[in-house]
Write an enzyme that holds these catalytic residues in place. Structure first.
Site, short mmCIF file in Angstrom:
data_model
loop_
_atom_site.label_atom_id
_atom_site.label_comp_id
_atom_site.label_asym_id
_atom_site.label_seq_id
_atom_site.Cartn_x
_atom_site.Cartn_y
_atom_site.Cartn_z
N PRO A 1 -3.34 -11.99 50.72
CG PRO A 1 -4.49 -12.21 52.74
CD PRO A 1 -3.51 -11.35 52.03
CG ASN A 2 -7.46 -16.01 49.94
OD1 ASN A 2 -7.05 -17.16 49.94
ND2 ASN A 2 -8.01 -15.45 51.01
NE ARG B 1 -11.36 -15.39 47.42
CZ ARG B 1 -11.15 -14.26 48.07
NH1 ARG B 1 -10.20 -13.44 47.70
NH2 ARG B 1 -11.88 -13.96 49.12
CE1 TYR C 1 -12.18 -9.93 45.62
CE2 TYR C 1 -13.07 -12.15 45.67
CZ TYR C 1 -12.74 -10.98 46.32
OH TYR C 1 -12.96 -10.87 47.66
CG ASN D 1 -6.07 -6.08 47.03
OD1 ASN D 1 -6.48 -6.36 48.15
ND2 ASN D 1 -6.79 -6.29 45.93
CB ALA E 1 -9.06 -10.96 54.57
CD GLU F 1 -7.25 0.14 52.22
OE1 GLU F 1 -8.38 -0.38 52.28
OE2 GLU F 1 -6.79 0.87 53.13
CG HIS G 1 -9.96 -3.03 48.77
ND1 HIS G 1 -9.41 -4.10 49.43
CD2 HIS G 1 -9.73 -1.94 49.54
CE1 HIS G 1 -8.88 -3.68 50.56
NE2 HIS G 1 -9.05 -2.37 50.65
NE ARG H 1 -17.25 -8.72 48.67
CZ ARG H 1 -16.13 -9.43 48.68
NH1 ARG H 1 -14.97 -8.87 48.42
NH2 ARG H 1 -16.16 -10.72 48.95
#
Length: 145
Positions: free
Chosen positions: A9-10, A17, A22, A71, A74, A95, A97, A104
């Site tokens: 998502p996103n 964004r 990012y 990735n 969330a 995985e 990111h 964060r």
């Protein structure tokens, strides 16, 4: 060697964004850059979805791949269903990111997925994907030499 690059998502909003977090490269730009960095014998397939079930379906379809770069956005921090999908497939999963999730918000510090992945790469911007690709290639070669 076939690698699925699966974004959650996103991530379709990459480049627009929160560019301070990012970066300013789009998802298409990321795919193009990763393809340039891939060895000739590596075939990359790119998928993105904002929907958990679609990500699970893509993982279920990953039986034809030698590796997955994931990735999950969330969903990394919440999805036991994606964790179970990773566990159900033979393809090794890395995985990734873009940001350093440990620098964060605290809710981003826990991954529900990491324990069923062969590794986690976080915080290197879009280079995280390149590092994951090379890790999967080495992992595959070590198992097939």
């Amino acid at each position: 060697m076939r690698i699925l690059v699966l974004n959650g998502p996103n991530l379709n909003l990459l480049g627009r964004r929160e560019p301070d977090v990012y970066g300013d490269v789009s998802l298409k730009g990321l795919a193009a850059e990763l393809m340039l960095r891939a060895p000739e014998d590596v075939e990359l397939t790119f998928k993105q979805s904002n929907h958990e079930g679609d990500l699970i379906d893509a993982l279920h379809d990953a039986f034809d791949y030698e590796g997955v770069i994931l990735n999950a956005g969330a969903y990394t921090h919440t999805s036991i269903a994606i964790r179970d999908a990773i566990s159900a497939i033979a393809a090794p999963v890395v995985e990734v990111h873009i940001s350093n999730v440990h620098a964060r918000e605290t809710f981003r510090h826990e991954s529900k997925l990491a324990a069923v992945c062969i590794g986690v790469i976080t915080g290197f911007g879009l280079t995280s994907y390149t590092l994951a690709m090379h890790a999967l290639i080495e992992h595959w070669r070590n198992r097939h030499d």
